[in-house]
Scaffold this motif. Sequence first.
Motif, short mmCIF file in Angstrom:
data_model
loop_
_atom_site.label_atom_id
_atom_site.label_comp_id
_atom_site.label_asym_id
_atom_site.label_seq_id
_atom_site.Cartn_x
_atom_site.Cartn_y
_atom_site.Cartn_z
N LYS A 172 -20.01 10.53 1.22
CA LYS A 172 -18.93 11.52 1.18
C LYS A 172 -19.27 12.63 0.18
N SER A 175 -20.68 -1.36 -0.10
CA SER A 175 -20.25 -0.47 0.99
C SER A 175 -19.36 0.65 0.46
N ARG A 176 -18.56 0.35 -0.58
CA ARG A 176 -17.72 1.40 -1.16
C ARG A 176 -18.57 2.45 -1.86
N ASN A 192 -18.85 -2.99 -5.23
CA ASN A 192 -18.97 -3.29 -3.81
C ASN A 192 -19.90 -2.26 -3.19
N HIS A 210 0.85 -1.18 0.00
CA HIS A 210 0.00 0.00 0.00
C HIS A 210 0.89 1.23 0.00
N PHE A 231 -15.56 7.43 5.89
CA PHE A 231 -15.41 7.26 4.45
C PHE A 231 -14.28 6.29 4.11
N TYR A 252 -10.44 15.41 1.49
CA TYR A 252 -11.71 16.07 1.20
C TYR A 252 -11.91 17.17 2.22
N SER A 255 -6.75 2.96 -3.81
CA SER A 255 -7.50 2.16 -2.84
C SER A 255 -8.21 1.03 -3.58
N PRO A 256 -8.84 0.12 -2.83
CA PRO A 256 -9.52 -0.99 -3.53
C PRO A 256 -10.70 -0.54 -4.40
N ALA A 257 -11.16 0.71 -4.23
CA ALA A 257 -12.30 1.18 -5.01
C ALA A 257 -11.93 1.26 -6.50
N GLY A 295 -15.24 2.83 4.86
CA GLY A 295 -16.15 2.30 3.84
C GLY A 295 -15.41 1.84 2.60
N ILE A 296 -14.43 2.64 2.19
CA ILE A 296 -13.68 2.32 0.98
C ILE A 296 -12.88 1.03 1.17
N TYR A 297 -12.30 0.87 2.37
CA TYR A 297 -11.44 -0.30 2.59
C TYR A 297 -12.18 -1.45 3.27
N ASN A 298 -13.50 -1.30 3.45
CA ASN A 298 -14.30 -2.33 4.11
C ASN A 298 -13.72 -2.71 5.47
N ALA A 321 -20.15 4.54 0.71
CA ALA A 321 -19.19 5.48 1.32
C ALA A 321 -18.97 6.67 0.39
N ILE A 322 -18.83 6.40 -0.90
CA ILE A 322 -18.59 7.49 -1.85
C ILE A 322 -19.83 8.36 -1.97
N LEU A 369 -15.22 17.58 4.66
CA LEU A 369 -15.66 16.56 5.61
C LEU A 369 -15.06 16.87 6.98
N LEU A 426 -7.94 7.63 -4.31
CA LEU A 426 -9.07 6.73 -4.48
C LEU A 426 -8.71 5.59 -5.43
#
Lengths: 316, 233
Positions: free
Chosen positions: B12, B4-5, B2, A56, A76, A65, B83-85, A79-82, B8-9, A68, B80
């Motif tokens: 946000k 949840s992603r 996904n 990573h 957030f 952002y 990331s996994p998104a 959420g992105i990384y679960n 989240a977006i 926020l 972003l």
Amino acid sequence: MKTNLAITIDAFFIEGNLISPKIEMQLEEESIVGIYSDVAKINFLTKQLASNPEIHMEHRESGLYQRLTINEYINFVKGIYNATVENNHLLQLLDFVDRRNVRLEKLTYSEKQRLRLIPCYINEKPIQVIEEPFQNLDEHSKETVLNYLLSLKEKQKTVILLSNNMENVLLASDFVFRLDSEGLHKLDVKEEEPLMIEKSELTPIRFEKIPTKKNEKIILFNPPEIDYIESVEGEVLVYVGGERYPCSMTLNELEQKLTPFGFFRCHRSYIVNLQKVREIITWTRNSYSLSLHTSEENIVPLSKNKLVELKRIIGI
Amino acid sequence: MNFSRIQAIFIKDYKEFSRNYAVSIMVLLPLIMAFIYNKTGVNNIQAYFLPINLAFTSVTAFVQCCLIAEEKERNTLRSLMLSPATLFDILLGKSLLVFSISAVTVLLSIFLVGYNPGNWLILGIALFLSIVFYTGLGTLGALFTKTILEASVVILPIILLFSFGPFLTVLAENIPVLKVAEWLPSTQIILLAESLEVSYTLSDVLIPIMTILIWTIIIWLSTIFLYKKRMVD
């Protein structure tokens, strides 16, 4: 049981000029590794490392952002990384507990830099690479980031720090490497105290490395690594790869120690590594300089009366 | 993909949008226009659809374009993408938000301007397709913009062409080339609404809806194609 992780990065050329050599690294798990190099090599490294699926990458200029709040931002990223980490835990780690509802645009530079490290803690990958984790941070933030890095280690992650500032690398790393055009060199970093004990034993060990002191740590250099040594206002500075390291020995002691390695006292306050001298520049009849063959252009003065001796050594 | 992603977006972007007044104030533009039109007492379809078509461009396309452009401007898109998104998650999260905002704005505009369509179901389908089309248009526009400032410049020709395009058909009697404007999605939705008011045949309904559908498919295909090409580096 600690296993080793291996990373290989191929050499990188621009128009035939070597920018970064081929690198093979063995990483110990659960350790913090610091790599010190110049900006061009770090930029190349970040690009190469980011494409590795095990890694990573946290860039120096990752955006945030602005509108926020800290708490919303953590939600957030989770959420992105679960991820399922307690918000409170992260807030505590980064010291934002009483500021969770502050918008990011109101934070100082240091605080933003702390916040950008959140993804490192909650992603699943085993190796975390962080570019310039300490650059331009205030003292409190440095301390927080340092603790944060240690908690990453506790989470069984390997951390690689990239920086073009030696101090910053030394601050947190278990192992320190210096990357130059010849490759990756491991620096021998020892804590100050054990060395003091060694000294007091007064055993006549033949010890050839040159001890220098930076940031309360003692770094030992092999004589061939050194470019030149300078004495300024009573302080002796050892130059290695464009960076300077204060040394507690005097120039006379150093001259005695280094002469067998091909060093030369070219001036009252300079000792130069003759292996690295590229050119003897004659300014006028009585003024000379030595140009060194190193990464940066370095010029060392040469006394007129030393010129004769130098000519004898070189054999002209 | 996904959930949840995407969620989240979505959350946000909703918070960012609602706190960025420079962008969110655009929502008021079609609403104010609809309100004034209602007060001046217009009652033809052409006039009813001006605030609606304006909502499509100045809200749907503009907000979508701004949301993506701001990610680029603040350097957050790169984080972003690391990331996994996936790009698909990011675009879907944003598009869902823009779709919801647009749907509310368009319905409010219809209510404020005092328009009562002949057939809600058929018009609803056309409105739905239009919002999807303009979201794609905004996404495509974002490809060529790097800042919110650029986005607000790029949106001007889009507003002119798509919101005011239907007026070009009036000039078509003198300049035959302008007859092309008849095939704009914004003109087609007006034609559809006009035929809904009187007795309509199947082809009266199908031709506008198919035209808007074709526009939507073309814009999204080219958007996806161009993004794949440009986002590789």
